[in-house]
Motif scaffolding. Structure first.
Motif, PDB file in Angstrom:
ATOM      1  N   GLN A 142      -0.110 -10.833  -1.111  1.00 21.10           N
ATOM      2  CA  GLN A 142      -0.403  -9.375  -1.355  1.00 21.10           C
ATOM      3  C   GLN A 142       1.215  -8.577  -1.342  1.00 21.10           C
ATOM      4  O   GLN A 142       1.391  -7.430  -1.642  1.00 21.10           O
ATOM      5  CB  GLN A 142      -0.460  -8.249  -0.042  1.00 21.10           C
ATOM      6  CG  GLN A 142      -1.715  -8.983   0.406  1.00 21.10           C
ATOM      7  CD  GLN A 142      -3.082  -8.572  -0.570  1.00 21.10           C
ATOM      8  OE1 GLN A 142      -3.256  -7.718  -1.254  1.00 21.10           O
ATOM      9  NE2 GLN A 142      -4.275  -9.616  -0.882  1.00 21.10           N
ATOM     10  N   SER A 144       4.337  -8.324  -4.455  1.00 21.90           N
ATOM     11  CA  SER A 144       4.108  -7.919  -5.274  1.00 21.90           C
ATOM     12  C   SER A 144       5.901  -8.980  -5.852  1.00 21.90           C
ATOM     13  O   SER A 144       6.358  -9.534  -7.352  1.00 21.90           O
ATOM     14  CB  SER A 144       4.321  -6.618  -6.035  1.00 21.90           C
ATOM     15  OG  SER A 144       5.442  -5.940  -5.411  1.00 21.90           O
ATOM     16  N   GLU A 145       6.880  -8.825  -4.402  1.00 23.06           N
ATOM     17  CA  GLU A 145       7.720  -9.088  -5.185  1.00 23.06           C
ATOM     18  C   GLU A 145       8.721  -9.949  -4.073  1.00 23.06           C
ATOM     19  O   GLU A 145       8.474 -10.254  -3.424  1.00 23.06           O
ATOM     20  CB  GLU A 145       9.169  -8.367  -5.855  1.00 23.06           C
ATOM     21  CG  GLU A 145       9.266  -7.239  -5.106  1.00 23.06           C
ATOM     22  CD  GLU A 145       9.416  -5.407  -6.030  1.00 23.06           C
ATOM     23  OE1 GLU A 145      10.957  -5.575  -5.656  1.00 23.06           O
ATOM     24  OE2 GLU A 145       9.128  -5.073  -6.120  1.00 23.06           O
ATOM     25  N   ASP A 199      -0.955  -4.687  -0.934  1.00 25.81           N
ATOM     26  CA  ASP A 199       0.486  -4.294  -1.910  1.00 25.81           C
ATOM     27  C   ASP A 199       1.261  -3.832  -1.507  1.00 25.81           C
ATOM     28  O   ASP A 199       2.007  -2.651  -2.219  1.00 25.81           O
ATOM     29  CB  ASP A 199       0.025  -2.950  -2.940  1.00 25.81           C
ATOM     30  CG  ASP A 199       0.538  -2.062  -4.319  1.00 25.81           C
ATOM     31  OD1 ASP A 199       0.666  -3.594  -4.432  1.00 25.81           O
ATOM     32  OD2 ASP A 199       0.425  -0.918  -4.783  1.00 25.81           O
ATOM     33  N   LYS A 203       5.567  -3.586  -1.304  1.00 21.19           N
ATOM     34  CA  LYS A 203       6.734  -3.709  -2.856  1.00 21.19           C
ATOM     35  C   LYS A 203       8.438  -3.079  -1.965  1.00 21.19           C
ATOM     36  O   LYS A 203       7.694  -2.609  -1.107  1.00 21.19           O
ATOM     37  CB  LYS A 203       6.459  -2.227  -3.586  1.00 21.19           C
ATOM     38  CG  LYS A 203       5.054  -2.695  -4.784  1.00 21.19           C
ATOM     39  CD  LYS A 203       4.635  -1.373  -5.470  1.00 21.19           C
ATOM     40  CE  LYS A 203       3.665  -1.555  -6.421  1.00 21.19           C
ATOM     41  NZ  LYS A 203       3.086  -0.335  -6.394  1.00 21.19           N
TER      42      LYS A 203
END
Length: 152
Positions: free
Chosen positions: A114, A116-117, A140, A142
């Motif tokens: 989940q 992103s970076e 999600d 971030k």
């Protein structure tokens, strides 16, 4: 053959009990409530909750519009789906961690899929809460800023 004293006494006791039972049955028949009319059995409750035998007066009734009646729970305003928090634990080898939510201060699970970076512990992140089988999960995820120095 003559009866003994105790036999006569027992016979008299039984006769007396039978007579008492018959007397009680006659009294119940005289005082029964089965013959009352519906009006005699009705009881009314006034606006203060007191019981009376007369119906309430008609002039005290207030008209209520059906549109003013609300049924159910009071609706809550919608909650912002995007939340922020600080990563307080992250195991890179197993691929999971926990985020402390800034708003509710609860610990929310997240999985590496989940994210992103790349993130690490004490990073400030934004995420969306999603209900899982064992509680809330962060999806999600971030990175937001450079990190929280005072956290933990």
């Amino acid at each position: 053959m003559a009866d003994s004293f105790s036999k006569k006494e027992n016979r008299n006791k039984k006769a007396k009990a039978k007579e008492d039972k018959a007397q009680k049955m006659r009294e119940r028949k005289l005082n029964n409530n089965k013959g009352k009319s519906l009006e005699d059995m009705l009881a009314y409750v006034d606006e203060n909750g007191n019981i009376s035998d007369s119906p309430p007066r008609e002039n005290r009734k207030a008209e209520i519009d059906s549109k003013d009646i609300q049924i159910g729970a009071t609706p809550r305003p919608p909650e912002d789906p995007i939340r922020t928090g600080i990563v307080n634990f992250f195991n890179t080898s197993k691929g999971f961690g926990f985020i402390t939510d800034d708003k509710s201060k609860e610990s929310i699970f997240f999985h590496i899929n989940q994210v992103s970076e790349p993130i690490k512990e004490r990073d400030k992140v934004s995420f969306t809460r999603e209900r899982g089988t064992k509680g809330y999960n962060a999806v999600d995820v971030k990175k937001v800023g450079s990190g929280a120095k005072n956290a933990l």
